[in-house]
Design an enzyme around this catalytic site. Structure first.
Site, PDB file in Angstrom:
ATOM      1  N   GLU A 204      -1.947  82.549  23.303  1.00 46.95           N
ATOM      2  CA  GLU A 204      -0.531  82.793  23.525  1.00 46.95           C
ATOM      3  C   GLU A 204      -0.051  82.152  24.828  1.00 46.95           C
ATOM      4  OE1 GLU A 204       1.082  83.952  21.160  1.00 46.95           O
ATOM      5  OE2 GLU A 204       0.518  85.964  20.507  1.00 46.95           O
TER       6      GLU A 204
ATOM      7  N   ASN B 113       5.876  80.224  19.076  1.00 50.26           N
ATOM      8  CA  ASN B 113       5.947  80.188  20.548  1.00 50.26           C
ATOM      9  C   ASN B 113       4.968  79.162  21.132  1.00 50.26           C
ATOM     10  OD1 ASN B 113       3.515  81.395  20.105  1.00 50.26           O
ATOM     11  ND2 ASN B 113       3.962  83.307  21.185  1.00 50.26           N
TER      12      ASN B 113
END
Ligand code: GLP
Length: 235
Positions: free
Chosen positions: A139, A132
C-alpha cells in the site's frame, strides 16, 4: 518499461496470456507469480482454454501468489479464488502451488514465505494495479517493505475489494509479497483494467519518478517490465 496500449480488455488479456504461455513453452518448469482480482480473470480463462486444447502444459510449472487475506473465511480466501478461476482447471500439481495460508499464524507464514523467496526466483510475475497504486498489497505509505510481510489494508483497498465479500466486510490485514520480492522476478507483466486506475496509471507512465505514494512507480527500477493497459485509460 515496455507499454502496450490496447483497444479492449480482451486484447489486453490476449497479449498477457500470450506472454505467459510463451514463457511456459520456453521453460516448462517456469515459476509464475500470480495475482488475484478482476483483472487477471480473462488471462486465466485463456490459460485454461490453452490447457484444455492441449497447447499448454502446466504439469511442471510452479506458481506463487502475491498475497492472501489474514484470518478470512475459506470461501473468501484468495486461495479459493485461484482454485476456482485457474488451478482446478489446469494440470498443475497441487504441490507446485505456493500460497500464504489464511488459517496459519501470519508471523510463521511470513517466515515460511521469506524462506521460499530466498530459495526461488520468480520467472514471470503477473501484476494487477490497485486504484491507489498498490501492487500485491504493498500500500502507498512513507516507506515500503522489501520482503514478505503483514500489511494493514488501506481504506481505499477495502472499499475496492468489498464487492468480493458477501457481507462486504474485508479483513483488516493481509500477507503480501514485498516490493523486493516483486522486483526480483526476472520479468514482470502488469495488466491494468478499470477507470479507477486512471490516475495512478498516468502517474506511472507520464514520468520515471519513483514514489512510495504510488508503489507501482517502483517498476521503473526493473529492466524487464511490460505494462498492458487499455488506450482509453491514458487518453
Ligand atoms: C487486490 C489484489 C491486487 C490486485 C488488485 C486489483 O487488491 N491484492 O493484487 O492487483 O486487487 O484488483 P482488480 O484487478 O480487481 O482491479
Amino acid at each position: 518499461m515496455k507499454v502496450i496500449l490496447t483497444q479492449s480488455y480482451e486484447e489486453s488479456t490476449q497479449i498477457g496470456a500470450e506472454l505467459i504461455l510463451g514463457a511456459l513453452a520456453k521453460k516448462p518448469e517456469l515459476l509464475l507469480g500470480l495475482a488475484t482480482g478482476a483483472t487477471p480473470l480473462g488471462i486465466y480463462q485463456r490459460m485454461i482454454d490453452a490447457c484444455r486444447e492441449g497447447v499448454a502444459d502446466f504439469s511442471r510449472a510452479r506458481t506463487v501468489n502475491l498475497d492472501e487475506y489474514v484470518g478470512c473465511l475459506a470461501e473468501n480466501s484468495y486461495r479459493k479464488f485461484m482454485d476456482d478461476n485457474l488451478f482446478d482447471h489446469i494440470n498443475i500439481p497441487k504441490e507446485n502451488i505456493a500460497f500464504a495460508d489464511h488459517t496459519a499464524d501470519p508471523e510463521q507464514e511470513i517466515l515460511r514465505l521469506r524462506k521460499f523467496f530466498e530459495c526461488n526466483t520468480v520467472d514471470l510475475q503477473l501484476l494487477g494495479l490497485g486504484p491507489n497504486g498498490h501492487i500485491g498489497f504493498n500500500e502507498p505509505d512513507e516507506v515500503l517493505e522489501a520482503g514478505c510481510h503483514v500489511v494493514t489494508l488501506a481504506k481505499a483497498t477495502k472499499e475496492a475489494n468489498a464487492c468480493w465479500f458477501d457481507d462486504g466486510v474485508v479483513p483488516d490485514q493481509a500477507i503480501t509479497m514485498g516490493m523486493g520480492d516483486i522486483l526480483r522476478a526476472k520479468s514482470i507483466v502488469m495488466v491494468v483494467k478499470g477507470e479507477s486506475k486512471r490516475e495512478v496509471l498516468r502517474g506511472l507512465l507520464e514520468s520515471d519518478c519513483i514514489t512510495t505514494r504510488n508503489p507501482a512507480t517502483f517498476l521503473h527500477l526493473h529492466s524487464d517490465v511490460t505494462v498492458i493497459a487499455e488506450k482509453s485509460l491514458v487518453g
